[in-house]
Design an enzyme around this catalytic site. Structure first.
Site, PDB file in Angstrom:
ATOM      1  N   GLY A 162      -3.171 -16.276 -11.974  1.00  0.00           N
ATOM      2  CA  GLY A 162      -4.344 -16.810 -12.660  1.00  0.00           C
ATOM      3  C   GLY A 162      -3.947 -18.153 -13.254  1.00  0.00           C
ATOM      4  O   GLY A 162      -3.174 -18.900 -12.650  1.00  0.00           O
TER       5      GLY A 162
ATOM      6  N   VAL B 263      -2.094 -20.957 -14.875  1.00  0.00           N
ATOM      7  CA  VAL B 263      -0.716 -21.334 -15.224  1.00  0.00           C
ATOM      8  C   VAL B 263      -0.751 -22.800 -15.651  1.00  0.00           C
ATOM      9  O   VAL B 263      -1.241 -23.650 -14.890  1.00  0.00           O
ATOM     10  CB  VAL B 263       0.235 -21.206 -14.001  1.00  0.00           C
ATOM     11  CG1 VAL B 263       1.685 -21.362 -14.430  1.00  0.00           C
ATOM     12  CG2 VAL B 263       0.009 -19.919 -13.240  1.00  0.00           C
TER      13      VAL B 263
ATOM     14  N   ALA C 133       8.858 -28.202  -5.002  1.00  0.00           N
ATOM     15  CA  ALA C 133       9.785 -27.901  -6.117  1.00  0.00           C
ATOM     16  C   ALA C 133       9.898 -29.055  -7.108  1.00  0.00           C
ATOM     17  O   ALA C 133      10.755 -29.022  -7.985  1.00  0.00           O
ATOM     18  CB  ALA C 133      11.159 -27.544  -5.559  1.00  0.00           C
TER      19      ALA C 133
ATOM     20  N   ARG D 248       7.276 -34.324  -2.044  1.00  0.00           N
ATOM     21  CA  ARG D 248       7.144 -35.734  -1.639  1.00  0.00           C
ATOM     22  C   ARG D 248       7.856 -36.674  -2.590  1.00  0.00           C
ATOM     23  O   ARG D 248       8.295 -37.742  -2.212  1.00  0.00           O
ATOM     24  CB  ARG D 248       5.656 -36.129  -1.581  1.00  0.00           C
ATOM     25  CG  ARG D 248       4.898 -35.564  -0.410  1.00  0.00           C
ATOM     26  CD  ARG D 248       3.418 -35.713  -0.615  1.00  0.00           C
ATOM     27  NE  ARG D 248       3.000 -35.027  -1.842  1.00  0.00           N
ATOM     28  CZ  ARG D 248       1.767 -35.020  -2.334  1.00  0.00           C
ATOM     29  NH1 ARG D 248       0.815 -35.682  -1.709  1.00  0.00           N
ATOM     30  NH2 ARG D 248       1.487 -34.368  -3.446  1.00  0.00           N
TER      31      ARG D 248
ATOM     32  N   LYS E 260      -7.316 -20.519  -0.637  1.00  0.00           N
ATOM     33  CA  LYS E 260      -6.444 -19.455  -1.155  1.00  0.00           C
ATOM     34  C   LYS E 260      -6.821 -18.096  -0.559  1.00  0.00           C
ATOM     35  O   LYS E 260      -5.967 -17.232  -0.401  1.00  0.00           O
ATOM     36  CB  LYS E 260      -6.469 -19.449  -2.691  1.00  0.00           C
ATOM     37  CG  LYS E 260      -5.751 -20.670  -3.284  1.00  0.00           C
ATOM     38  CD  LYS E 260      -4.294 -20.741  -2.847  1.00  0.00           C
ATOM     39  CE  LYS E 260      -3.519 -21.877  -3.472  1.00  0.00           C
ATOM     40  NZ  LYS E 260      -2.083 -21.886  -3.151  1.00  0.00           N
TER      41      LYS E 260
ATOM     42  N   THR F 234       0.478 -26.143 -15.646  1.00  0.00           N
ATOM     43  CA  THR F 234       1.418 -27.007 -14.905  1.00  0.00           C
ATOM     44  C   THR F 234       0.708 -28.355 -14.718  1.00  0.00           C
ATOM     45  O   THR F 234      -0.240 -28.649 -15.438  1.00  0.00           O
ATOM     46  CB  THR F 234       1.705 -26.392 -13.509  1.00  0.00           C
ATOM     47  OG1 THR F 234       0.449 -26.306 -12.815  1.00  0.00           O
ATOM     48  CG2 THR F 234       2.326 -25.010 -13.597  1.00  0.00           C
TER      49      THR F 234
ATOM     50  N   TYR G 134     -11.348 -24.868  -2.629  1.00  0.00           N
ATOM     51  CA  TYR G 134     -10.035 -24.401  -3.109  1.00  0.00           C
ATOM     52  C   TYR G 134      -9.949 -22.881  -2.959  1.00  0.00           C
ATOM     53  O   TYR G 134      -8.962 -22.360  -2.441  1.00  0.00           O
ATOM     54  CB  TYR G 134      -9.789 -24.823  -4.565  1.00  0.00           C
ATOM     55  CG  TYR G 134      -8.464 -24.286  -5.092  1.00  0.00           C
ATOM     56  CD1 TYR G 134      -7.250 -24.763  -4.584  1.00  0.00           C
ATOM     57  CD2 TYR G 134      -8.420 -23.278  -6.053  1.00  0.00           C
ATOM     58  CE1 TYR G 134      -6.044 -24.260  -5.036  1.00  0.00           C
ATOM     59  CE2 TYR G 134      -7.212 -22.770  -6.516  1.00  0.00           C
ATOM     60  CZ  TYR G 134      -6.024 -23.269  -6.001  1.00  0.00           C
ATOM     61  OH  TYR G 134      -4.814 -22.763  -6.433  1.00  0.00           O
TER      62      TYR G 134
HETATM   63  P1  NDP Z   1       1.935 -28.578  -9.631  1.00  0.00           P
HETATM   64  O1  NDP Z   1       0.923 -29.645  -9.378  1.00  0.00           O
HETATM   65  O2  NDP Z   1       2.646 -28.577 -10.932  1.00  0.00           O
HETATM   66  O3  NDP Z   1       3.008 -28.561  -8.427  1.00  0.00           O
HETATM   67  C1  NDP Z   1       2.589 -28.655  -7.105  1.00  0.00           C
HETATM   68  C2  NDP Z   1       3.762 -28.868  -6.173  1.00  0.00           C
HETATM   69  O4  NDP Z   1       3.276 -28.924  -4.826  1.00  0.00           O
HETATM   70  C3  NDP Z   1       4.503 -30.154  -6.452  1.00  0.00           C
HETATM   71  O5  NDP Z   1       5.887 -29.942  -6.385  1.00  0.00           O
HETATM   72  C4  NDP Z   1       4.050 -31.071  -5.315  1.00  0.00           C
HETATM   73  O6  NDP Z   1       5.124 -31.949  -4.948  1.00  0.00           O
HETATM   74  C5  NDP Z   1       3.841 -30.066  -4.190  1.00  0.00           C
HETATM   75  N1  NDP Z   1       2.940 -30.620  -3.186  1.00  0.00           N
HETATM   76  C6  NDP Z   1       1.618 -30.895  -3.327  1.00  0.00           C
HETATM   77  N2  NDP Z   1       1.166 -31.504  -2.216  1.00  0.00           N
HETATM   78  C7  NDP Z   1       2.214 -31.628  -1.369  1.00  0.00           C
HETATM   79  C8  NDP Z   1       2.391 -32.198  -0.095  1.00  0.00           C
HETATM   80  N3  NDP Z   1       1.371 -32.777   0.584  1.00  0.00           N
HETATM   81  N4  NDP Z   1       3.606 -32.164   0.497  1.00  0.00           N
HETATM   82  C9  NDP Z   1       4.640 -31.603  -0.169  1.00  0.00           C
HETATM   83  N5  NDP Z   1       4.558 -31.042  -1.379  1.00  0.00           N
HETATM   84  C10 NDP Z   1       3.353 -31.069  -1.983  1.00  0.00           C
HETATM   85  O7  NDP Z   1       1.115 -27.199  -9.440  1.00  0.00           O
HETATM   86  P2  NDP Z   1       1.556 -25.667  -9.582  1.00  0.00           P
HETATM   87  O8  NDP Z   1       3.002 -25.517  -9.802  1.00  0.00           O
HETATM   88  O9  NDP Z   1       0.637 -25.046 -10.537  1.00  0.00           O
HETATM   89  O10 NDP Z   1       1.146 -25.149  -8.129  1.00  0.00           O
HETATM   90  C11 NDP Z   1       2.033 -24.481  -7.257  1.00  0.00           C
HETATM   91  C12 NDP Z   1       1.220 -23.511  -6.409  1.00  0.00           C
HETATM   92  O11 NDP Z   1       0.652 -22.523  -7.256  1.00  0.00           O
HETATM   93  C13 NDP Z   1       0.054 -24.143  -5.638  1.00  0.00           C
HETATM   94  O12 NDP Z   1      -0.011 -23.572  -4.356  1.00  0.00           O
HETATM   95  C14 NDP Z   1      -1.168 -23.742  -6.464  1.00  0.00           C
HETATM   96  O13 NDP Z   1      -2.335 -23.697  -5.701  1.00  0.00           O
HETATM   97  C15 NDP Z   1      -0.733 -22.374  -6.917  1.00  0.00           C
HETATM   98  N6  NDP Z   1      -1.425 -21.842  -8.074  1.00  0.00           N
HETATM   99  C16 NDP Z   1      -1.420 -22.510  -9.281  1.00  0.00           C
HETATM  100  C17 NDP Z   1      -2.087 -21.977 -10.356  1.00  0.00           C
HETATM  101  C18 NDP Z   1      -2.173 -22.688 -11.677  1.00  0.00           C
HETATM  102  O14 NDP Z   1      -3.034 -22.292 -12.506  1.00  0.00           O
HETATM  103  N7  NDP Z   1      -1.344 -23.681 -11.955  1.00  0.00           N
HETATM  104  C19 NDP Z   1      -2.742 -20.672 -10.265  1.00  0.00           C
HETATM  105  C20 NDP Z   1      -2.702 -20.064  -8.984  1.00  0.00           C
HETATM  106  C21 NDP Z   1      -2.048 -20.625  -7.935  1.00  0.00           C
HETATM  107  P3  NDP Z   1       4.948 -33.525  -4.643  1.00  0.00           P
HETATM  108  O15 NDP Z   1       3.697 -33.988  -5.330  1.00  0.00           O
HETATM  109  O16 NDP Z   1       6.197 -34.140  -5.163  1.00  0.00           O
HETATM  110  O17 NDP Z   1       4.848 -33.590  -3.155  1.00  0.00           O
HETATM  111  C1  8X3 Z   2      -5.367 -21.824  -9.731  1.00  0.00           C
HETATM  112  C2  8X3 Z   2      -6.078 -20.945 -10.707  1.00  0.00           C
HETATM  113  O1  8X3 Z   2      -8.359 -20.293 -11.594  1.00  0.00           O
HETATM  114  O2  8X3 Z   2      -7.893 -22.663 -11.368  1.00  0.00           O
HETATM  115  O3  8X3 Z   2      -5.291 -21.264  -8.477  1.00  0.00           O
HETATM  116  O4  8X3 Z   2      -8.291 -21.319  -9.439  1.00  0.00           O
HETATM  117  S1  8X3 Z   2      -7.732 -21.320 -10.759  1.00  0.00           S
END
Ligand code: NDP
Ligand code: 8X3
Length: 252
Positions: free
Chosen positions: A184, A186, A10, A34, A157, A188, A153
């Site tokens: 898809g 996003v 979060a 973390r 998933k 971030t 990756y």
């Molecule tokens: P961000 O990098 O913005 O956020 C990732 C979050 O995961 C952070 O809060 C980070 O917190 C936490 N995290 C990562 N590693 C750890 C760890 N070892 N322990 C605890 N927390 C961890 O990415 P997104 O918000 O985009 O990603 C969120 C989810 O959505 C992921 O599962 C990603 O695979 C998935 N996703 C994202 C997409 C995209 O295009 N952005 C598309 C599809 C899926 P911290 O580093 O503080 O620990």
């Molecule tokens: C994150 C979206 O297309 O980079 O899961 O794999 S993509």
């Protein structure tokens, strides 16, 4: 009594947007990650704006002992978790399999698969005891369709998708809903992490079209929690309108 949501990861992106969305809708929140300073900042900001309580749990989801200790530390009055969102995750690297970097592979497998399992395994007994709960796993379009250099990756998933199906089967007798949300593109911190801090490379991923925002995905996820007791969304693939599949985009 307010409902309780636990959101892993979060501190950024989708997880942070989820925290705001559930707070706006009167949930008390358990937020994990973390980066403790970010957790504390978000807690202060949320508590200022909304009449909700926030419990922060600072741990690395890859480490089973840390996950177990964090879950054990949840006070009794926080244990009725209504919604668990397994969101923490990452991609590391974009390399062909023959050049794969072991450390990247391990980070992805340990976080996206093992971390999700560790947290779920520790929270599910609380839901099972109440015969109630909703688990939402954040998969990806990458779990449904493999793209060049996505190999590991995409594999993690795809595992999230199978684990979600398995959870649904094993938990059906306990009234626990299990949903996969598969986004898809996003925008971030995802790509910044994937490209190991290379801002130029990360920006390019979102050039020429309108990607989803974390808020878009948070809205969709929240919607799945608003349905009647007897209705469960099993799986939702959500892309930007300009994205047709894992690698076909309408880029201008
Ligand atoms: P961000 O990098 O913005 O956020 C990732 C979050 O995961 C952070 O809060 C980070 O917190 C936490 N995290 C990562 N590693 C750890 C760890 N070892 N322990 C605890 N927390 C961890 O990415 P997104 O918000 O985009 O990603 C969120 C989810 O959505 C992921 O599962 C990603 O695979 C998935 N996703 C994202 C997409 C995209 O295009 N952005 C598309 C599809 C899926 P911290 O580093 O503080 O620990
Ligand atoms: C994150 C979206 O297309 O980079 O899961 O794999 S993509």
């Amino acid at each position: 009594m307010k409902k309780i949501v636990l959101i892993s990861g979060a501190t950024a992106g989708i997880g942070e947007a989820l925290a705001w969305k559930f707070a706006e809708n009167n949930y008390n929140l358990i937020l994990t990650g973390r980066r403790s300073e970010r957790l504390e900042k978000i807690k202060i900001e949320l508590s200022k704006k909304y009449d909700v309580e926030v419990l922060t749990l600072n741990f690395d989801i890859r480490k089973l002992k840390e996950v177990e200790d964090a879950v054990k530390s949840i006070p009794r009055n926080w244990q009725n978790i209504d919604v668990l969102i397994n969101n923490a995750g990452l991609a590391a690297g974009v390399t062909p399999i023959q050049e794969g970097v072991y450390d990247d592979w391990e980070r992805m497998i340990d976080t996206n698969i093992k971390g999700l399992l560790y947290l779920s395994r520790n929270i599910i007994p609380m839901m099972k005891a109440r015969k109630k709960g909703h688990i939402i796993n954040i998969g990806s379009i990458a779990g449904k369709q493999v793209y060049p250099n996505g190999n590991v990756y995409c594999g993690t998933k795809a595992a999230v998708q199978s684990i979600t199906e398995g959870m649904r089967i094993d938990l059906v007798n306990y009234g626990i809903k299990v949903t996969q949300i598969a986004p898809g593109a996003v925008e971030t911190e995802f790509s910044l992490i994937r490209f190991h801090g290379d801002e130029e490379a990360a920006k390019k991923v979102y050039n020429g079209y309108k990607p989803l925002t974390a808020k878009d995905i948070a809205e969709v996820i929240f919607y799945t929690t608003t349905l009647p007791e007897h209705v469960n969304i099993n799986d939702l693939l959500v892309t930007p309108t300009a994205q047709a599949n894992a690698y076909i985009y309408n880029k201008k």
